[in-house]
Design an enzyme around this catalytic site. Structure first.
Site, PDB file in Angstrom:
ATOM      1  CD1 TRP A  58      -7.568  -3.506  -6.077  1.00 17.87           C
ATOM      2  CD2 TRP A  58      -8.950  -2.600  -4.578  1.00 17.87           C
ATOM      3  NE1 TRP A  58      -6.934  -3.517  -4.854  1.00 17.87           N
ATOM      4  CE2 TRP A  58      -7.762  -2.969  -3.917  1.00 17.87           C
ATOM      5  CE3 TRP A  58      -9.972  -1.994  -3.827  1.00 17.87           C
ATOM      6  CZ2 TRP A  58      -7.556  -2.761  -2.551  1.00 17.87           C
ATOM      7  CZ3 TRP A  58      -9.769  -1.785  -2.474  1.00 17.87           C
ATOM      8  CH2 TRP A  58      -8.566  -2.173  -1.847  1.00 17.87           C
ATOM      9  CG  HIS A  92      -5.479   4.534  -6.254  1.00 22.26           C
ATOM     10  ND1 HIS A  92      -6.132   4.934  -5.121  1.00 22.26           N
ATOM     11  CD2 HIS A  92      -4.925   3.335  -5.971  1.00 22.26           C
ATOM     12  CE1 HIS A  92      -5.991   4.007  -4.184  1.00 22.26           C
ATOM     13  NE2 HIS A  92      -5.243   3.032  -4.673  1.00 22.26           N
ATOM     14  CB  CYS A 113      -8.730   1.653  -3.208  1.00 21.99           C
ATOM     15  SG  CYS A 113      -7.103   1.241  -2.579  1.00 21.99           S
ATOM     16  CE1 TYR A 126      -1.751   0.683  -6.640  1.00 20.69           C
ATOM     17  CE2 TYR A 126      -0.950  -0.285  -4.603  1.00 20.69           C
ATOM     18  CZ  TYR A 126      -1.909  -0.195  -5.602  1.00 20.69           C
ATOM     19  OH  TYR A 126      -3.010  -1.005  -5.535  1.00 20.69           O
ATOM     20  CG  HIS A 127      -1.780   3.399  -2.394  1.00 20.51           C
ATOM     21  ND1 HIS A 127      -1.567   2.219  -1.730  1.00 20.51           N
ATOM     22  CD2 HIS A 127      -2.856   3.193  -3.182  1.00 20.51           C
ATOM     23  CE1 HIS A 127      -2.470   1.329  -2.102  1.00 20.51           C
ATOM     24  NE2 HIS A 127      -3.265   1.894  -2.989  1.00 20.51           N
ATOM     25  CE1 TYR A 162      -7.242   0.923  -5.647  1.00 22.46           C
ATOM     26  CE2 TYR A 162      -6.249  -0.520  -7.271  1.00 22.46           C
ATOM     27  CZ  TYR A 162      -6.195   0.120  -6.053  1.00 22.46           C
ATOM     28  OH  TYR A 162      -5.084  -0.025  -5.257  1.00 22.46           O
TER      29      TYR A 162
HETATM   30 CU   LIG Z   1      -5.099   1.327  -3.689  1.00 25.84          CU
END
Ligand SMILES: [Cu+2]
Ligand SMILES: *[C@@H]1O[C@H](CO)[C@@H](O)[C@H](O)[C@H]1NC(C)=O
Ligand SMILES: *[C@@H]1O[C@H](CO)[C@@H](O)[C@H](O)[C@H]1NC(C)=O
Length: 663
Positions: free
Chosen positions: A321, A607, A259, A521-522, A303
């Site tokens: 995040w 992301h 992330c 997501y991801h 993030y």
């Molecule tokens: Cu993540």
């Protein structure tokens, strides 16, 4: 003997499956359902007396197929082949590894092939599985097949051992089990084609195309999981061209790069900031495959987004995040001197969305674009847009709102024409999760810094999506892949399987071929030097999590096919006068025919964010076979670093890229 042995466990399976909780080896998935295995037969190159291949169909996770190991080992490679009795529409397999205390024979390098007649085989997937007992799922673009074959080239535990084992093997087909007569390949000349699935031994939640054309893919401290503070990153390098892959645990910088923010500098150094280890900077030097520690950021971030700017430094903002909530004002990194400088005047309040989860989410994944006069334009996902100035302690100027758009967290923003200052935005949702995803699409035209850009609402997406990826192609079109209409991290409900392609000439989206695997997501997407797009990942939710996708698939856009659906003949760049140039300089390019050109910067992806990619269309006068191209003079337009130079012929077919470094 084998058939008798095969029949009894089938009865036991029917009994057991009603009363016991077996490992979830053949569950329904958004991408397909397991096909009933009654009547199937299975053969293999080798087996040990007590472990015949029929064990993979017996429903018992505690029995297995084991290649011969006594009295002597049967050598690699091994294969196992299913005959389903008649042709079916198939789109995946699942392999349950042995469930006892040993890892002997866990499959490493492999190929998955399908066949209608048992003679002519199509490879639908290849790659490497991770060495553990989780269910291995390989989904691929839909095919008709009666036979499924797995070729095994090495063991995942130690590639020196000659064994292969499998406890259970299942085959998947599309929902509703449609009859073979309904099978139709989407016409590639209008829909493009998703190629062979590539299995990799990490969930690729982040990726970057290094200057040496290696695709660097990474997960977190584990191939399948994340958790704060473990200080290492599981990494795979995939070689464009050969397809060879190497996995290693990056430990040298003590940085779990999950992330993070990603930006590439003038020398192709991949600067990865924050994430799980939230102040760290790790720099990847292409060619050496080695990472070194950079200076720590002043603020812990995860993030956040980052972007290289005109002068070559790297700007970052946001990222609550990790490293605490709120106050994540800008800072800037000089990779030459390895110094971070705080920019308190680059006020993070400018980029906040009105997220239901508040400070944890409202400064995530900014849509940053370097622009002229060393500025950074923030196009979203907040509905308010901003010019940032990195001089001194930083400052900002409002750039108005993105027309009527709402906050569009986890939408996409792609600079598809940096000469004209054009940015496409699409999708996203008002909240990070559990919100209605948008179909809204806008074109933002940047002019002079500090002025309000022109924002035009253009045709909607066909499919609402959040957590998708956006990738600019050499011809200026933008591919959007994956995402959910109701985004939920690590869930796959409401996954969008159809990709869409936006063309600047029509300013509309066209629905194209569907992906084989949910990409939410991801997930990641990266343009490759042959003008295809690698899309992969999604998940990273722990051991045996069925939302983990240890793979990527390569999209071949319609421009690679002729009107008959055959591969089109590509134009070729024969030579270039220099492999590095500065803004404003000329580049002489020899081609084998008349073409236009585009430079597309090497991308990085995690992301929904890819701030490294951007495209610059180029044309110039031709003398003989040589074009003279004059490069844009503003370094905020033609960013430093590595670019792919494509030639595009009159039919819109791109060449293979030649790498150009911009100084
Ligand atoms: Cu993540
Ligand atoms: C950025 O800020 C500096 C210092 O205040 C100023 O000199 C410069 O003109 C600004 N640049 C832009 C594009 O506003
Ligand atoms: C996903 O859909 C299933 C079936 O409709 C439902 O049971 C489940 O609760 C949903 N999951 C989430 C996270 O909404």
């Amino acid at each position: 003997m084998q058939s008798l042995f095969g029949a009894i466990p089938l009865v036991i399976f029917l009994f057991f499956s009603c009363f016991f909780s077996l490992p979830a080896l053949a569950q329904d998935l958004p991408q397909g359902t397991p096909l009933p295995r009654a009547g199937w037969t299975v053969t293999a190159d080798s087996s040990n007396g007590d472990a015949p291949p029929s064990n993979v169909l017996d429903g018992d996770p505690n029995s297995m197929w084991h290649t011969q190991w006594t009295p002597s080992n049967a050598p690699m490679p091994h294969w196992i082949q299913l005959d389903m009795g008649s042709a079916r529409i198939v789109n995946g397999i699942s392999i349950l590894p042995r469930q006892d205390e040993w890892n002997n024979g866990n499959i490493g390098a492999h190929e998955v092939k399908v066949s209608v007649d048992g003679t002519a085989w199509i490879t639908v997937a290849y790659g490497t599985y991770v060495n553990d007992k989780s269910v291995k799922r390989t989904f691929f673009t839909t095919k008709v097949a009666r036979y499924i074959r797995i070729d095994v080239y090495d063991e995942a535990q130690s590639y020196l051992n000659p064994w292969t084992t499998i406890a259970e093997l299942n085959v998947y087909g599309p929902w509703g089990n449609p009859p073979v007569s309904t099978f139709a390949d989407p016409p590639p000349e209008t829909k493009g084609r998703w190629g062979t699935t590539v299995d990799v031994p990490v969930v690729p939640a982040a990726a970057a195309l290094a200057s040496n054309n290696k695709l660097i893919l990474w997960s977190a401290f584990r191939p399948d999981d994340y958790y704060e503070g473990w200080g290492l990153t599981e990494t795979v390098e995939w070689s464009f061209g050969s397809g060879a892959q190497t996995r290693y645990a990056l430990t040298s910088t003590g940085h779990d790069m999950f992330c993070p923010g990603i930006s590439m500098d003038v020398n192709g150094l991949i600067v990865v900031t924050g994430g799980n280890d939230n102040k760290k900077t790790s720099n990847y030097a292409p060619g050496t495959s080695s990472w070194s520690s950079g200076a720590e950021m002043n603020l812990g971030r995860g993030y956040q987004s980052s972007t290289i700017i005109g002068d070559g430094r790297i700007f970052t903002i946001g990222g609550s995040w990790s490293g605490g909530y709120g106050g994540k004002n800008g800072e800037i990194y000089n990779s030459a001197t390895d110094v971070w400088t705080s920019l308190p005047g680059a006020d993070v309040a400018r980029i906040l969305t009105d997220d239901a989860a508040g400070a944890f989410r409202n400064d995530n994944h900014a849509w940053l674009f370097a622009w002229k006069q060393n500025t950074v334009f923030n196009a979203g996902p907040s509905k308010a847009m901003t010019w940032f100035n990195v001089s001194g302690s930083g400052s900002w100027v409002s750039a108005g709102n993105r027309a009527t758009d709402d906050d569009a967290m986890n939408g996409i923003a792609v600079m598809y024409d940096a000469v004209a200052g054009l940015v496409l935005t699409a999708g996203g949702a008002a909240d990070y999760q559990e919100a209605t995803a948008s179909v809204s699409t806008y074109v933002i035209q940047l002019g002079t810094p500090n002025t309000i850009p022109t924002v035009t609402k253009v045709g909607d997406l066909a499919y609402p999506r959040s957590y998708s990826t956006g990738t600019v192609l050499p011809d200026g079109s933008v591919l959007i892949v994956g995402g959910q209409s109701w985004p939920i991290p690590f869930a796959e409900n409401d996954s969008q399987f159809f990709a869409e392609l936006w063309r600047p000439s029509t300013q509309t989206w066209t629905t194209v071929a569907p992906i084989a695997v949910p990409r939410n997501y991801h997930s990641i997407s990266i343009l490759l030097p042959d003008a295809t797009v690698a899309t992969g990942g999604s998940g990273l939710c722990g051991f045996n999590c069925k939302e983990n996708h240890f793979d990527f698939q390569i999209y071949h856009p319609p421009y690679l096919f002729d009107s008959n659906g055959e591969l089109a003949t590509r134009p070729a760049i024969v030579s270039v006068s220099a492999t590095s140039r500065a803004p404003g300089q000329s580049l002489l390019v020899d081609t084998n025919g008349p073409v236009t050109f585009a430079l597309v910067r090497h991308g990085s992806s995690t992301h929904t964010v890819n701030t490294d990619q951007r495209r610059i269309p180029l044309t110039g006068p031709r003398g003989g076979s040589t074009y003279t191209l004059t490069l844009p003079s503003d370094p905020g337009v033609l960013l430093k670093g590595y670019w792919m130079l494509f030639a595009i012929n009159g039919a819109g077919v791109p060449s293979m890229a030649t790498t150009i470094q911009i100084l």
